[in-house]
Motif scaffolding. Structure first.
Motif, PDB file in Angstrom:
ATOM      1  N   MET A  91       0.848  -1.204   0.000  1.00 54.60           N
ATOM      2  CA  MET A  91       0.000   0.000   0.000  1.00 54.60           C
ATOM      3  C   MET A  91       0.880   1.250   0.000  1.00 54.60           C
ATOM      4  N   GLU A 144     -19.298  17.235  14.153  1.00 62.66           N
ATOM      5  CA  GLU A 144     -18.088  16.670  13.561  1.00 62.66           C
ATOM      6  C   GLU A 144     -16.907  17.465  14.098  1.00 62.66           C
ATOM      7  N   TRP A 187     -10.598  19.391  11.137  1.00 64.87           N
ATOM      8  CA  TRP A 187      -9.151  19.181  11.144  1.00 64.87           C
ATOM      9  C   TRP A 187      -8.475  20.166  10.198  1.00 64.87           C
ATOM     10  N   PRO A 224      -9.861  13.981   7.651  1.00 61.68           N
ATOM     11  CA  PRO A 224      -9.244  13.177   8.707  1.00 61.68           C
ATOM     12  C   PRO A 224      -9.234  11.686   8.383  1.00 61.68           C
ATOM     13  N   GLU A 225     -10.164  11.239   7.561  1.00 65.01           N
ATOM     14  CA  GLU A 225     -10.222   9.823   7.212  1.00 65.01           C
ATOM     15  C   GLU A 225      -9.014   9.453   6.349  1.00 65.01           C
ATOM     16  N   LYS A 226      -8.692  10.371   5.433  1.00 64.36           N
ATOM     17  CA  LYS A 226      -7.514  10.192   4.587  1.00 64.36           C
ATOM     18  C   LYS A 226      -6.252  10.200   5.457  1.00 64.36           C
ATOM     19  N   PHE A 233      -6.021   9.434   8.575  1.00 66.21           N
ATOM     20  CA  PHE A 233      -5.991   8.239   9.425  1.00 66.21           C
ATOM     21  C   PHE A 233      -5.522   7.016   8.639  1.00 66.21           C
ATOM     22  N   PHE A 234      -6.148   6.780   7.483  1.00 73.21           N
ATOM     23  CA  PHE A 234      -5.853   5.546   6.759  1.00 73.21           C
ATOM     24  C   PHE A 234      -4.607   5.650   5.868  1.00 73.21           C
ATOM     25  N   ASP A 235      -4.411   6.809   5.215  1.00 74.60           N
ATOM     26  CA  ASP A 235      -3.291   6.903   4.271  1.00 74.60           C
ATOM     27  C   ASP A 235      -1.992   7.284   4.954  1.00 74.60           C
ATOM     28  N   LYS A 270      -1.589   7.522   8.383  1.00 75.97           N
ATOM     29  CA  LYS A 270      -1.500   7.019   9.760  1.00 75.97           C
ATOM     30  C   LYS A 270      -1.214   8.172  10.723  1.00 75.97           C
ATOM     31  N   GLY A 271      -1.744   9.322  10.387  1.00 78.98           N
ATOM     32  CA  GLY A 271      -1.443  10.521  11.175  1.00 78.98           C
ATOM     33  C   GLY A 271      -2.499  10.783  12.231  1.00 78.98           C
TER      34      GLY A 271
END
Lengths: 404, 285
Positions: free
Chosen positions: A1, A29, A32, A41-43, A45-47, A49-50
């Motif tokens: 990934m 909500e 950020w 924030p989803e990006k 978190f998943f991309d 790992k921040g």
């Protein structure tokens, strides 16, 4: 990934415990922010790992996009159209002070002036981002001098102009430059105005109709050539008539191209527009309503007598009178006050009242990808409000620039 | 806590928890997970490892866990999670992806760290490699302490649809036509947009967990619950495999018991006063 960890090391702020205005709704909500922009924030978190470096507790308050005032003539004793020598400092002073009204960007507005004023003033103030030093300047709004003599309002008659053979050359000759100009208010019934409307629109300058005796078809024609705004609806135009509703008729016209919205400015200070008129406009065309202060130099000054230029004025409550009379000499409204009044007078939702001061002016100026919204990637120009819509804090590019 | 409860908790007996409705199922499950994590006493270098499902059934449980976190009863700072499955070939940020589900319904509300969460990547260049490395990651985390799951009306656990080997591991799986049809409503009713494949943990992957908790609600799952616990182990009802797991708890509502024998229901209802002690707030904090 693939890892995007290298995207940025800049610190990330997470506004928590807030309701944010997104997609026309207040939502529970977090917001950020990184490098002055709103972050997904989803990006993160998943991309990447921040996670957040810093949290700001908003104590349940509302976060809305920063307000944008497209018509403000001055304030705190400064008249942008007068202060030729001090204009840069004057704009800066007002820019700083209006942070407390939640305004994060604005168009300093010049009323009808002689060419030498434009030639001196326009080059002195640049389009600039906001920050600690004050709200951002998106460019000038030039209200006049190509307006109607009959509807000149407070504009000085001797400086009014019309378009001669080639409208654009008159315009350039008068203003000197169009750099740093974001909006021009003109009267569409003036001969040769169509070319000017088209040319200005092509250059990315918003054309507004106002101080005009145009009938509806003249107004529609201007819109078809690119005009997209109405300067202080109802003021300085023909009153609504059922056989020819005039410029006001644009709110419900079927001649406006489908893909376009005509916006209109409203001075919702409870003084310059009767609440019933405000409601008529809002109910007829809610998506086009743009709150403007149209504030004059007296805005922000304490109650009592003040000498502004040649004029002595007296401030009593929310009214500014020519001293010793009951003649109103202009608006001293602040943007936050207009938002509150608009909500109360129109009975609209909190969301609608906030969008009229943020989303709508941004759409009008064609900058709603970056301002007037809290979408991912947009500028983090924010205003923090309590439930009574009083401003608690203002942020520009994610940085706190004012706090109560 | 009485010693016999501790014993009951430890010995190899299936538990069936029967509650009135969906909300109670979510709350009971969340309290059970809370107590498991708290008793484990996680900390730096000592992570509690949780297997997690998606779907409508566990939503109530996630909501309760978020509440416990917000009230300060529970932290996920030292919790690792492994999700059961993910679709192949839909963008990660698609609203129906299980990444989106976990983010919107759980992760964004709690203090879990991104690096401690694991969801299969349905867009990986090499899907087989992605599945193999998922198994490796579970192993590296020391195995799963508690695997929480739901089941489909056909008794499938994760995407281990009827006929899946009970010894299966994490792999690429073609979805059953029933599942694709049922999912169409989430993809504008357009069959062409519905994913036809998924990555899923295997039955054996879940069997490896030290403990398994299955949530089952609604009358439409009643037959599956019956097949799960009253009939034999059968690969056409993959959830029945957990009859052979030493530590399994089924949490269901009244509706889901419709196909069970009265005797079974009465027996487990009679145990509720014991089982409920498992979810009582822990005294020492």
């Amino acid at each position: 990934m693939p890892s995007n960890k290298s995207v940025s090391d800049a610190p990330i702020t997470q506004f928590v415990n807030c309701r944010i205005l997104r997609e026309h709704k207040l939502q529970r909500e977090d917001l950020w922010v990184r490098e002055g922009k709103i972050l997904d924030p989803e990006k993160l978190f998943f991309d990447e790992k921040g996670s957040a470096d810093q949290r700001v507790d908003c104590k349940g308050h509302i976060i809305a996009p920063g307000f944008i005032d497209v018509q403000i003539n001055g304030g705190y004793g400064i008249d942008f159209s007068q202060a030729t020598d001090y204009v840069k400092g004057g704009v800066s002073l007002v820019a700083k002070k209006i942070l407390e009204h939640g305004v994060t960007s604005f168009l300093p507005t010049l009323v009808t002036s002689p060419p030498d004023i434009y030639h001196k003033v326009l080059p002195k103030v640049q389009v600039q981002s906001g920050g600690m030093q004050g709200a951002g300047v998106l460019g000038f709004h030039l209200e006049g001098p190509f307006i109607s003599l009959e509807k000149k309002g407070a504009h000085p008659e001797e400086y009014l102009r019309s378009f001669l053979s080639d409208g654009m050359s008159d315009l350039i000759e008068t203003y000197g430059t169009l750099d740093n100009v974001a909006m021009v208010t003109l009267a569409p019934e003036l001969p040769n105005s169509q070319t000017v409307v088209r040319e200005l629109t092509q250059r990315g300058i918003t054309v507004s109709l106002g101080h005009s005796v145009a009938n509806l078809s003249q107004a529609e024609n201007a819109v078809q050539h690119g005009a997209s705004f109405i300067t202080h609806l109802f003021n300085a135009m023909l009153p609504f008539h059922h056989r020819d509703p005039g410029i006001v008729g644009l709110l419900t016209s079927d001649q406006v191209p489908q893909s376009r919205t005509v916006f209109y400015g409203m001075i919702a200070d409870g003084i310059h527009t009767n609440p019933a008129a405000l409601r008529i406009a809002h109910r007829a065309h809610p998506k086009g309503l743009v709150l403007v202060t149209d504030a004059i130099a007296a805005m922000g000054l304490p109650p009592g007598r003040h000498t502004l230029g040649q004029q002595v004025i007296e401030i009593q409550g929310l009214h500014a009178y020519v001293a010793g009379t009951k003649t109103l000499c202009g608006s001293i409204a602040t943007m936050d006050m207009c938002v509150r009044h608009f909500k109360q007078a129109s009975g609209c939702t909190v969301e609608e009242s906030l969008e009229a001061a943020s989303l709508h002016p941004a759409q009008l100026l064609g900058i709603s990808h970056a301002k007037g919204v809290l979408d991912y990637g947009a500028d983090a120009d924010l205003v923090l409000l309590d439930d009574s819509l009083s401003i608690r804090a203002t942020y520009i590019a994610g940085q706190e620039v004012w706090r109560k | 806590m009485h010693s016999y409860v501790k014993k009951a908790d430890a010995i190899g007996t299936m538990k069936l928890i029967i509650l009135n409705d969906y909300d109670q199922v979510g709350e009971w499950a969340a309290k059970y997970i809370r107590n498991k994590i708290l008793r484990f006493n996680p900390g730096p270098g000592r992570f509690f490892t949780l297997g997690l499902p998606t779907g409508g059934t566990p939503l109530g449980c996630y909501k309760k866990l978020i509440e416990f976190y917000k009230e300060g009863e529970l932290s996920f700072q030292y919790v690792k999670t492994f999700n059961m499955d993910e679709y192949v070939g839909i963008p990660r940020n698609h609203p129906e992806s299980y990444h989106s589900f976990m983010w919107n319904n759980f992760f964004k509300h709690i203090d879990i760290k991104s690096e401690n969460t694991h969801i299969l990547d349905g867009n990986a260049a090499d899907l087989v490699q992605e599945c193999d490395s998922f198994e490796e990651k579970i192993k590296a985390a020391g195995g799963i302490d508690l695997f929480v799951g739901g089941i489909g009306p056909d008794g499938h656990i994760a995407f281990n649809e009827p006929g899946s080997s009970l010894l299966s591991r994490t792999r690429v799986k073609t979805l059953a036509q029933d599942t694709i049809l049922a999912n169409a409503r989430f993809f504008d009713g357009d069959m062409a947009k519905v994913p036809t494949m998924a990555l899923t943990v295997g039955v054996a992957t879940v069997m490896d967990a030290r403990e398994v908790m299955i949530l089952i609600t609604g009358a439409h799952k009643a037959f599956a619950l019956y097949k799960a616990i009253e009939e034999g182990v059968n690969h056409m009802w993959t959830v029945s495999a957990f009859q052979q797991h030493p530590q399994t708890v089924f949490v269901c509502d009244e509706d889901a018991t419709l196909e069970l024998r009265v005797k079974t229901v009465k027996y487990f209802k009679g145990m509720m006063h014991v089982h409920n002690k498992l979810v009582e707030p822990l005294a020492s904090k």
